[in-house]
Design an enzyme around this catalytic site. Structure first.
Site, PDB file in Angstrom:
ATOM      1  N   GLU A 183       0.827  -1.222   0.000  1.00 31.70           N
ATOM      2  CA  GLU A 183       0.000   0.000   0.000  1.00 31.70           C
ATOM      3  C   GLU A 183       0.858   1.268   0.000  1.00 31.70           C
ATOM      4  O   GLU A 183       0.590   2.211   0.734  1.00 31.70           O
ATOM      5  CB  GLU A 183      -0.961  -0.010   1.200  1.00 31.70           C
ATOM      6  CG  GLU A 183      -2.005  -1.100   1.072  1.00 31.70           C
ATOM      7  CD  GLU A 183      -3.239  -0.853   1.917  1.00 31.70           C
ATOM      8  OE1 GLU A 183      -3.470   0.303   2.300  1.00 31.70           O
ATOM      9  OE2 GLU A 183      -3.966  -1.823   2.163  1.00 31.70           O
TER      10      GLU A 183
HETATM   11  C1  LIG Z   1       2.923  -9.308   0.322  1.00 28.29           C
HETATM   12  C2  LIG Z   1       2.538  -8.286  -0.687  1.00 28.29           C
HETATM   13  C3  LIG Z   1       1.199  -8.069  -0.963  1.00 28.29           C
HETATM   14  C4  LIG Z   1       0.828  -7.163  -1.957  1.00 28.29           C
HETATM   15  N1  LIG Z   1      -0.485  -7.048  -2.336  1.00 28.29           N
HETATM   16  C5  LIG Z   1      -0.786  -6.332  -3.455  1.00 28.29           C
HETATM   17  C6  LIG Z   1      -2.101  -6.369  -4.011  1.00 28.29           C
HETATM   18  O1  LIG Z   1      -3.012  -7.011  -3.480  1.00 28.29           O
HETATM   19  N2  LIG Z   1      -2.338  -5.675  -5.148  1.00 28.29           N
HETATM   20  C7  LIG Z   1      -1.364  -4.952  -5.768  1.00 28.29           C
HETATM   21  O2  LIG Z   1      -1.622  -4.376  -6.803  1.00 28.29           O
HETATM   22  N3  LIG Z   1      -0.115  -4.871  -5.247  1.00 28.29           N
HETATM   23  C8  LIG Z   1       0.198  -5.564  -4.130  1.00 28.29           C
HETATM   24  N4  LIG Z   1       1.477  -5.525  -3.625  1.00 28.29           N
HETATM   25  C9  LIG Z   1       2.455  -4.681  -4.265  1.00 28.29           C
HETATM   26  C10 LIG Z   1       2.956  -3.535  -3.419  1.00 28.29           C
HETATM   27  O3  LIG Z   1       2.017  -2.518  -3.400  1.00 28.29           O
HETATM   28  C11 LIG Z   1       4.300  -3.133  -3.996  1.00 28.29           C
HETATM   29  O4  LIG Z   1       5.219  -4.104  -3.566  1.00 28.29           O
HETATM   30  C12 LIG Z   1       4.736  -1.767  -3.605  1.00 28.29           C
HETATM   31  O5  LIG Z   1       3.979  -0.824  -4.276  1.00 28.29           O
HETATM   32  C13 LIG Z   1       6.204  -1.526  -3.902  1.00 28.29           C
HETATM   33  O6  LIG Z   1       6.553  -1.906  -5.184  1.00 28.29           O
HETATM   34  P1  LIG Z   1       7.864  -2.801  -5.413  1.00 28.29           P
HETATM   35  O7  LIG Z   1       7.804  -3.943  -4.459  1.00 28.29           O
HETATM   36  O8  LIG Z   1       7.962  -3.107  -6.840  1.00 28.29           O
HETATM   37  O9  LIG Z   1       9.052  -1.878  -4.931  1.00 28.29           O
HETATM   38  P2  LIG Z   1       9.771  -0.724  -5.760  1.00 28.29           P
HETATM   39  O10 LIG Z   1       8.757   0.149  -6.389  1.00 28.29           O
HETATM   40  O11 LIG Z   1      10.814  -1.317  -6.608  1.00 28.29           O
HETATM   41  O12 LIG Z   1      10.423   0.105  -4.573  1.00 28.29           O
HETATM   42  C14 LIG Z   1      11.666  -0.293  -3.973  1.00 28.29           C
HETATM   43  C15 LIG Z   1      12.041   0.783  -2.960  1.00 28.29           C
HETATM   44  O13 LIG Z   1      12.224   2.034  -3.613  1.00 28.29           O
HETATM   45  C16 LIG Z   1      11.483   3.038  -2.938  1.00 28.29           C
HETATM   46  N5  LIG Z   1      11.046   4.052  -3.913  1.00 28.29           N
HETATM   47  C17 LIG Z   1      10.463   3.887  -5.108  1.00 28.29           C
HETATM   48  N6  LIG Z   1      10.213   5.082  -5.677  1.00 28.29           N
HETATM   49  C18 LIG Z   1      10.638   6.017  -4.796  1.00 28.29           C
HETATM   50  C19 LIG Z   1      10.641   7.436  -4.791  1.00 28.29           C
HETATM   51  N7  LIG Z   1      10.172   8.157  -5.802  1.00 28.29           N
HETATM   52  N8  LIG Z   1      11.144   8.071  -3.715  1.00 28.29           N
HETATM   53  C20 LIG Z   1      11.638   7.357  -2.683  1.00 28.29           C
HETATM   54  N9  LIG Z   1      11.655   6.038  -2.635  1.00 28.29           N
HETATM   55  C21 LIG Z   1      11.158   5.370  -3.673  1.00 28.29           C
HETATM   56  C22 LIG Z   1      10.325   2.308  -2.310  1.00 28.29           C
HETATM   57  O14 LIG Z   1       9.854   3.042  -1.176  1.00 28.29           O
HETATM   58  C23 LIG Z   1      10.979   0.997  -1.903  1.00 28.29           C
HETATM   59  O15 LIG Z   1      11.596   1.163  -0.668  1.00 28.29           O
HETATM   60  C24 LIG Z   1       1.831  -6.396  -2.607  1.00 28.29           C
HETATM   61  C25 LIG Z   1       3.177  -6.579  -2.267  1.00 28.29           C
HETATM   62  C26 LIG Z   1       3.538  -7.506  -1.328  1.00 28.29           C
HETATM   63  C27 LIG Z   1       4.989  -7.692  -1.041  1.00 28.29           C
END
Ligand SMILES: Cc1cc2nc3c(=O)[nH]c(=O)nc-3n(C[C@H](O)[C@H](O)[C@H](O)COP(=O)(O)OP(=O)(O)OC[C@H]3O[C@@H](n4cnc5c(N)ncnc54)[C@H](O)[C@@H]3O)c2cc1C
Length: 825
Positions: free
Chosen positions: A501
């Protein structure tokens, strides 16, 4: 009289008017009156005349509005338009969505506390309370988290059925559609309690009630969609999930590569206009078991079947599970949490237009729909989960620290442990207040975009800190997994809440401050809107009003920061009692500080501030801690100012104040334009950074509250699952506390007598028998010590296993291929 008197009179008028935020006209009148007064008192006439001319030159052009607009505002508008940072569509949508509540006051530099305190105390209805005491309690009793996370990697079928039958998945669905139609507060309390027994359970219930098909259909669904899906979602005939994230679009969700092409296709045996979808999503909670999949994708209409535009933007659809081309069912394995989560993929999956959420009218509005709904879900699921986990960890760790003895003492008596226990107490208190406050905001009809980001970020961070300290205090008892362990899975799950989220790092820098500064600031958004007004004359008028409002606001915040810093925030009319008035005053000071530094930073760094995340992140911390502290003060008032809770409030408040000053000083020391940083430092910290971490004495009082039964401890324990049943070792340990405390004097007496005796018996039973024989203890005391030993043994026990039981079940099956992992991206 000194030659300086007229200028001092002007300075006094400036300080008075700015501090109280009076108008320019009042300033002019007051200054003129003071100048006349000093002249009559014999001040130097030349100096008085110079001061009067100065006053006239500065104020008159500003007081004559048409002159001001033509001469000053017009040129400033031109410069401003050039400086205005370019906002992406994503950011524009985020700024437009949601409402501004009390967080706006915190950004004002002069919060109206009466607004906060006038908000009604959050209360459950009798029906909601009965649900918590009935089905929620029952669901908790039915949950054995070890069985869920280790043995079956899922909730047991009877629990799934129970949840569906009792409409746990339909809490946010109105009664007219067969749901429970609960308030956000009730929703918060349900998730909080479920989370205190199992993160898998709370996530499974949380997701359908958070952002997903139900929430989206309620707001944007066509009547036909509502009538079909909502009753089925309410009673669990449909299990929903929502798929936004994919391998290349995580935090930057709007960059999703998933697409739909408008075309004709087959649906239920007929040829209809629809969309052919190709997508690759991952991490989707409930996807492996979902029967209806909410999907975000970009819609293209190359043949212009729906209109003139080809790229129609982000759109949302509902895909029934049995739709041809849908690949669903595989699972991810998120840190040993057993909630259903997995990828969803599709190649040319055809859907009719009637499966688009909201139908054709909402094509291209998907991102706005998501952002508008996201704040409500975000305000509840993870903050409530964090509150439940933290409250439980606080109460049980307090009991454990009293029961567990080393070196002849309860471990909680050692200052090192006490320090960690105090942190747990303060953090759990803050987390509980924060999560309840945001749920209450939703019930007041707000779409709390900024508070929900604050709550999501800080509640999950606080819970992670609580989990860390609780694990440390439990030592090996926390580390060894098994049915006796009530902490390990929560500790493992903490990073999940941090990531989902809106991952926390991004939430802090981009959402809390980035959106907060613009949304909550009384003038910035108005200035931006005025500068972009296509009607130039109206734009100039609006810009003029906002700009000069803003300038007055900035001067006032500079003066208030400096004055309140000088007097250590000891002045000002504030509500509260003798205990809390100083807290409100401190918050007044920090609010002025935040407003000042935010303004100066936006003015001097302009669009670059967006990329200075180390600065904006710290400002986000200031806004967040102001919000958390306000939530705690409101809770204290709502609870009738309980004296017993004061050490918790004080501990958490000092911690918040310390974090605020740390964040401010960090930002100012590292401000890229050094002279500006120095100037702000002088206004914000005229005596330097003064706030300290909570004292050791206060920490001792806070920790002690967790280790003995008390009113404050009961309040901390309320709303979590502490029934001492077979499945709930945490509840059992908690229930032992009164008996353990009662037996302590007897135990001390017995140990002392044992030390001074020369008996040789090594086993406890013989020692006790000897104790009775020697008259050190009575027969009842012997029974008491026997019980104490049994309770302590249950509390400190851990599990061990037959090695076979720790092997993956797939090892013992003839199914080697499917047991292997495939790469999700
Ligand atoms: C267990 C689990 C359940 C989930 N459930 C759902 C679901 O039901 N539906 C759904 O659609 N998604 C779901 N997600 C996805 C979740 O919302 C994403 O994992 C999340 O948005 C982060 O994306 P990412 O993991 O690709 O990390 P990335 O986007 O690759 O981010 C990696 C890091 O970079 C940081 N970062 C990225 N951009 C910036 C910025 N501009 N400034 C500062 N920091 C930044 C982030 O804070 C993070 O620390 C789920 C994820 C998990 C792990």
């Amino acid at each position: 009289m000194s030659i300086l008197a007229p200028f001092l009179a002007l300075l006094l008028a400036t300080l008075l008017v700015a501090y109280h935020r009076w108008s320019l006209a009042v300033f002019t009148a007051l200054s003129a009156t003071l100048l006349v007064a000093v002249a009559l008192a014999g001040a130097n006439m030349t100096a008085t005349t110079v001061a009067a001319v100065l006053l006239a030159v500065v104020t008159l052009p500003l007081l004559v509005t048409p002159l001001r607009q033509a001469v000053i505002t017009r040129s400033l508008l031109r410069i401003y338009t050039k400086m205005l940072p370019k906002l992406s569509d994503t950011e524009k949508t985020a700024l437009d969505a949601g409402t501004v509540g009390f967080e706006g006051e915190l950004f004002s530099g002069m919060p109206k506390w009466e607004t906060l305190l006038a908000q009604p105390k959050p209360e459950l209805t009798a029906e909601e309370q009965a649900f918590l005491d009935g089905p929620v309690e029952q669901a908790c009793r039915m949950t054995n988290d070890w069985d869920v996370t280790h043995v079956r990697n899922d909730l047991p079928p009877e629990l799934w059925e129970f949840l569906k039958k009792n409409k746990f998945f339909g809490m946010i669905i109105p009664k007219e559609y067969g749901g429970l139609g609960f308030s956000a507060l009730a929703h918060h309390k349900v998730i909080q309690k479920l989370a205190s027994v199992s993160a898998t359970l709370s996530s499974t219930v949380g997701v359908p009630n958070s952002l997903g098909p139900a929430e989206l259909l309620l707001h944007y669904g066509t009547q036909e969609q509502k009538d079909h899906y909502l009753p089925r979602l309410a009673d669990g005939r449909e299990v929903p999930c929502f798929a936004l994230t994919g391998p290349s679009a995580g935090s930057d969700a709007t960059s999703l590569p998933d697409f739909g092409i408008v075309c004709e296709g087959e649906w239920n045996g007929a040829r209809v206009l629809g969309v052919k979808l190709t997508f690759d999503k991952r991490y989707i909670t409930l996807a492996p078991v979902a029967t209806v999949i909410g999907l975000a994708f970009r819609l293209h209409d190359p043949d212009k079947l729906l209109g003139d535009q080809s790229d129609r933007g982000i759109t949302l659809a509902l895909i029934p599970r049995d739709t041809p081309g849908l690949e669903i069912g595989r699972r991810h394995f998120p840190l040993n949490c057993a909630f259903q989560n997995g990828p969803v993929r599709g190649q040319e999956v055809f859907l009719p237009l009637s499966q688009l959420i909201g139908g054709e009218d909402y094509i291209g509005h998907g991102w706005r729909m998501l952002v508008e709904c996201l704040s409500v879900g975000r305000a509840i699921t993870l903050p409530s989960t964090s509150a439940g986990a933290s409250k439980l960890a606080a109460v049980v760790t307090g009991a454990y620290a009293r029961i567990r003895k080393q070196f002849g003492l309860s471990i909680g008596r050692f200052e090192g442990v006490e320090e960690a226990l105090a942190r747990i107490a303060g953090n759990a208190y803050a987390c509980a207040a924060l999560s309840q406050a945001t749920a209450a905001a939703v019930d007041r009809g707000e779409k709390p975009a900024v508070p929900s980001a604050i709550a999501k970020y800080h509640a999950t961070e606080l819970a992670r800190e609580v989990a860390r300290d609780a694990m440390d205090i439990h030592g090996g008892k926390g580390v060894i997994l098994g049915p006796m362990n009530y902490l390990g899975r929560g500790w493992q799950a903490a990073p999940i809440s941090i990531t989902v989220e809106g991952a926390n790092i991004m939430t802090r820098t981009l959402m809390i401050f980035g959106q907060g500064a613009i949304r909550c600031h009384p003038w910035v958004l108005k200035e931006m809107q005025a500068a972009q007004n296509p009607d130039q004359a109206a734009g100039l008028r609006e810009f003029d009003h906002s700009l000069f409002g803003h300038i007055g606001f900035a001067i006032s915040n500079a003066v208030r920061s400096w004055v309140l810093g000088l007097v250590g925030a000891r002045i000002g009319n504030v509500p509260g009692d003798a205990y809390t008035r100083r807290y409100y005053r401190k918050l007044n000071r920090y609010s002025a500080n935040l407003a000042l530094v935010a303004d100066v930073s936006m003015l001097t760094l302009g669009g670059k501030l967006k990329f200075k995340e180390k600065i904006s992140g710290r400002y986000a911390d200031v806004l967040s801690q102001l919000y958390i502290a306000s939530a705690m003060l409101k809770r204290y008032e709502d609870e009738g100012r309980p004296a017993a809770e004061q050490p918790l409030l004080a501990y958490a408040f000092h911690d918040a104040a310390h974090k605020i000053e740390l964040a401010l000083s960090g930002a100012l020391r590292n401000f890229p334009i050094r002279p500006v940083g120095w100037l702000m430092w002088m206004l914000v910290f005229p005596w330097g950074r003064r706030a300290q971490l909570p004292s050791d004495r206060l920490g001792r009082r806070a920790a002690a509250l967790l280790m003995s039964p008390s009113d404050a401890r009961d309040r901390m324990a309320s709303g979590v699952f502490l029934t001492p049943c077979e499945n709930n070792p945490a509840g059992r340990i908690n229930s032992y506390l009164p008996k353990v405390i009662l037996a302590e004097p007897v135990e001390r007496k017995f140990i002392k007598a044992l030390k001074n005796s020369d008996i040789e018996a090594l086993d406890f039973a013989s020692q006790l028998a000897e104790g009775v024989a020697e008259g050190w203890i009575t027969a009842e005391e012997k029974a008491q010590l026997e019980e104490l030993r049994a309770l302590t043994w249950d509390a400190i026990s851990v599990d061990d296993f037959d090695p076979f039981d720790l092997q993956a079940a797939s090892l013992h099956m003839d199914k080697p291929k499917s047991a292997q992992a495939t790469r999700a991206a």
